[in-house]
Design a protein around this motif. Structure first.
Motif, PDB file in Angstrom:
ATOM      1  N   LEU B  24     -11.496   7.764   5.273  1.00 51.52           N
ATOM      2  CA  LEU B  24     -11.086   6.202   6.590  1.00 51.52           C
ATOM      3  C   LEU B  24     -10.440   5.337   5.789  1.00 51.52           C
ATOM      4  O   LEU B  24     -10.843   4.592   6.303  1.00 51.52           O
ATOM      5  CB  LEU B  24     -12.444   6.273   6.461  1.00 51.52           C
ATOM      6  CG  LEU B  24     -13.308   6.684   8.366  1.00 51.52           C
ATOM      7  CD1 LEU B  24     -14.351   6.770   8.379  1.00 51.52           C
ATOM      8  CD2 LEU B  24     -12.090   6.051   9.558  1.00 51.52           C
ATOM      9  N   SER B  25     -11.290   5.125   5.012  1.00 55.20           N
ATOM     10  CA  SER B  25     -11.000   3.020   4.623  1.00 55.20           C
ATOM     11  C   SER B  25      -9.533   3.643   3.908  1.00 55.20           C
ATOM     12  O   SER B  25      -9.494   2.319   3.443  1.00 55.20           O
ATOM     13  CB  SER B  25     -12.117   2.354   3.250  1.00 55.20           C
ATOM     14  OG  SER B  25     -12.112   3.005   2.312  1.00 55.20           O
ATOM     15  N   GLN B  26      -9.403   3.785   2.688  1.00 50.37           N
ATOM     16  CA  GLN B  26      -8.341   3.458   2.341  1.00 50.37           C
ATOM     17  C   GLN B  26      -7.527   4.828   2.235  1.00 50.37           C
ATOM     18  O   GLN B  26      -6.110   4.961   1.735  1.00 50.37           O
ATOM     19  CB  GLN B  26      -8.450   4.211   0.476  1.00 50.37           C
ATOM     20  CG  GLN B  26      -9.355   4.704   0.220  1.00 50.37           C
ATOM     21  CD  GLN B  26      -9.347   4.448  -1.849  1.00 50.37           C
ATOM     22  OE1 GLN B  26     -10.185   3.237  -1.717  1.00 50.37           O
ATOM     23  NE2 GLN B  26      -9.546   5.636  -2.475  1.00 50.37           N
ATOM     24  N   GLY B  27      -7.447   6.028   3.457  1.00 46.99           N
ATOM     25  CA  GLY B  27      -6.546   7.118   3.167  1.00 46.99           C
ATOM     26  C   GLY B  27      -6.494   8.144   2.356  1.00 46.99           C
ATOM     27  O   GLY B  27      -6.760   7.921   0.907  1.00 46.99           O
ATOM     28  N   ALA B  29      -4.298   9.848   1.229  1.00 49.40           N
ATOM     29  CA  ALA B  29      -3.490  10.187  -0.004  1.00 49.40           C
ATOM     30  C   ALA B  29      -3.619   8.960  -1.038  1.00 49.40           C
ATOM     31  O   ALA B  29      -3.541   9.757  -2.531  1.00 49.40           O
ATOM     32  CB  ALA B  29      -1.893   9.728   0.249  1.00 49.40           C
ATOM     33  N   ALA B  30      -3.914   7.901  -0.722  1.00 52.04           N
ATOM     34  CA  ALA B  30      -4.639   6.728  -1.769  1.00 52.04           C
ATOM     35  C   ALA B  30      -6.033   7.499  -2.144  1.00 52.04           C
ATOM     36  O   ALA B  30      -6.307   6.912  -3.901  1.00 52.04           O
ATOM     37  CB  ALA B  30      -4.585   5.362  -1.228  1.00 52.04           C
ATOM     38  N   SER B 106     -15.148  10.099  13.079  1.00 49.51           N
ATOM     39  CA  SER B 106     -14.448   9.610  13.442  1.00 49.51           C
ATOM     40  C   SER B 106     -12.858   9.656  11.844  1.00 49.51           C
ATOM     41  O   SER B 106     -11.935   9.460  11.966  1.00 49.51           O
ATOM     42  CB  SER B 106     -14.515   7.854  13.120  1.00 49.51           C
ATOM     43  OG  SER B 106     -15.706   8.055  12.696  1.00 49.51           O
ATOM     44  N   PHE B 109     -10.858  12.693  12.675  1.00 45.48           N
ATOM     45  CA  PHE B 109     -10.219  12.503  13.280  1.00 45.48           C
ATOM     46  C   PHE B 109      -9.498  11.412  13.741  1.00 45.48           C
ATOM     47  O   PHE B 109      -7.871  11.827  13.689  1.00 45.48           O
ATOM     48  CB  PHE B 109     -11.165  11.940  14.666  1.00 45.48           C
ATOM     49  CG  PHE B 109     -11.591  13.090  15.796  1.00 45.48           C
ATOM     50  CD1 PHE B 109     -10.472  13.549  16.621  1.00 45.48           C
ATOM     51  CD2 PHE B 109     -12.375  13.489  15.200  1.00 45.48           C
ATOM     52  CE1 PHE B 109     -11.438  14.373  17.618  1.00 45.48           C
ATOM     53  CE2 PHE B 109     -12.988  14.151  16.296  1.00 45.48           C
ATOM     54  CZ  PHE B 109     -12.558  14.765  17.897  1.00 45.48           C
ATOM     55  N   ALA B 110      -9.350  10.512  12.725  1.00 45.07           N
ATOM     56  CA  ALA B 110      -8.067   9.715  12.251  1.00 45.07           C
ATOM     57  C   ALA B 110      -6.930  10.517  11.757  1.00 45.07           C
ATOM     58  O   ALA B 110      -6.079  10.684  11.586  1.00 45.07           O
ATOM     59  CB  ALA B 110      -9.103   8.682  10.808  1.00 45.07           C
ATOM     60  N   VAL B 112      -6.288  13.501  11.672  1.00 43.75           N
ATOM     61  CA  VAL B 112      -6.001  14.255  12.653  1.00 43.75           C
ATOM     62  C   VAL B 112      -5.022  13.580  13.597  1.00 43.75           C
ATOM     63  O   VAL B 112      -3.428  14.181  13.091  1.00 43.75           O
ATOM     64  CB  VAL B 112      -6.958  15.039  13.720  1.00 43.75           C
ATOM     65  CG1 VAL B 112      -6.374  15.709  14.790  1.00 43.75           C
ATOM     66  CG2 VAL B 112      -7.695  15.977  13.666  1.00 43.75           C
ATOM     67  N   ALA B 113      -5.531  12.885  13.513  1.00 42.07           N
ATOM     68  CA  ALA B 113      -4.307  12.083  14.471  1.00 42.07           C
ATOM     69  C   ALA B 113      -3.216  11.961  13.312  1.00 42.07           C
ATOM     70  O   ALA B 113      -1.902  10.510  14.116  1.00 42.07           O
ATOM     71  CB  ALA B 113      -4.767  10.569  14.576  1.00 42.07           C
ATOM     72  N   GLN B 114      -3.325  11.781  12.090  1.00 43.41           N
ATOM     73  CA  GLN B 114      -2.296  11.616  11.410  1.00 43.41           C
ATOM     74  C   GLN B 114      -1.310  12.660  10.868  1.00 43.41           C
ATOM     75  O   GLN B 114      -1.214  12.620  10.238  1.00 43.41           O
ATOM     76  CB  GLN B 114      -2.899  11.239  10.274  1.00 43.41           C
ATOM     77  CG  GLN B 114      -3.808   9.435   9.822  1.00 43.41           C
ATOM     78  CD  GLN B 114      -4.416   9.407   8.472  1.00 43.41           C
ATOM     79  OE1 GLN B 114      -3.694   9.356   7.459  1.00 43.41           O
ATOM     80  NE2 GLN B 114      -5.218   8.550   8.299  1.00 43.41           N
TER      81      GLN B 114
END
Lengths: 199, 199
Positions: B24-27, B29-30, B106, B109-110, B112-114
């Motif tokens: 959530l906070s940094q994605g 991939a990162a 969250s 879902f973030a 999924v949205a990505q």
């Protein structure tokens, strides 16, 4: 009104498109302004001509999801020929299509879900303004009744519209159908049985 | 049924919680498995004991959002004392609370949205199973009528439930109200005027 979302050319527009894609694919934190300039095919000094910081770019990406709908809402509110219910239906139609069609919307929503945008005042103020218009069109159409009225009614309608981004992830359905279905659902939530019986 | 979402202790659970927060906070991939082990307070070899790859962790995070609701749906479907409408209301209530209360939701879902999770078959199959139960409870309650029936009805209800994660980002409202409002809205979308008049 949404022309600036799809219009091709300018440097600013290319930066926003590249930034959306990168924020989505690798996350906000992991994306540098250098990455964005590279993906946009623009030199870094040109990028800084448009945006002073990466946060300014995020700000612009988030605003681009809400600004067209906000302008549409203002235009509908100013049209005295329209009843609140007509304004609401036109706004739902516009907003669902914007959310469905814009890559930028999934980016902005992913960022909202991550809490990144919530820390910024600007875009959140604009989202609140848009919610204010929804509330005014909804309450003007129907005060609500039974176990669903006022804020609760506004809340479920808001969820249903924003939730459209998830349908896009799962379903094979076209935007015309989704817009029609969402308008029909909003109408059904607002229409009292007595009124409906008369139709 | 959702006990495993909140239960404190095990290494697996700590890894999933730490990974959700970091995704959530940094994605996604990162985030490295090293970051996750560090945040979970676990040595990297212990992490690899539970998950062979970072993708396996993402897989488990995404499943954790859907598995409890899916088990609830199976349990409701098996309870022969219940009518389809009662099953639907109980599932909506359970799912809204799960989405609202879990940090993991969250995060998922973030993702999924990505589009990150959509590329994985496992979790998406499970989401499809959950949708299948929704569809069966909805169609069992009401075939739909007028301009909203079948898949359209299922779609708007699905949007309204998933969209709850956005309300959480903007509104100060408690989960009991949101669950009540969402159930009332689903009931209203399903109930034909004639039936409602009799009540």
């Amino acid at each position: 009104m949404a022309a600036d979302l799809s219009s091709g050319g300018g440097g600013r527009e290319r930066i926003l498109r590249a930034a959306s894609r990168l924020f989505l694919s690798q996350g906000y934190a992991a994306t540098s302004t250098r990455d964005i300039a590279l993906a946009a095919g623009i030199r870094q000094p040109s990028l800084y001509h448009h945006f002073a910081t990466k946060a300014d770019i995020l700000h612009a990406v988030a605003l681009a999801t809400v600004e067209p709908s906000l302008r549409k809402a203002e235009e509908l509110a100013a049209d005295e020929k329209l009843q609140p219910f007509d304004r609401l239906m036109a706004l739902v139609d516009f907003d669902v299509r914007l959310l469905w069609e814009s890559d930028r919307s999934s980016s902005a929503f992913a960022l909202v879900a991550q809490g990144t945008v919530v820390e910024m005042d600007g875009p959140i103020d604009r989202f609140s303004e848009l919610q204010w218009f929804y509330r005014s069109f909804i309450i003007g159409s129907s005060p609500g009744w039974g176990d669903l009225s006022g804020d609760g009614l506004v809340g479920v309608i808001f969820s249903m519209i924003e939730g459209v981004v998830f349908r896009r992830a799962y379903e094979e359905v076209d935007v015309d159908e989704v817009a029609q279905q969402t308008m029909a659902a909003v109408a059904r939530l607002l229409t009292q049985p007595e009124t409906r019986m008369k139709r």
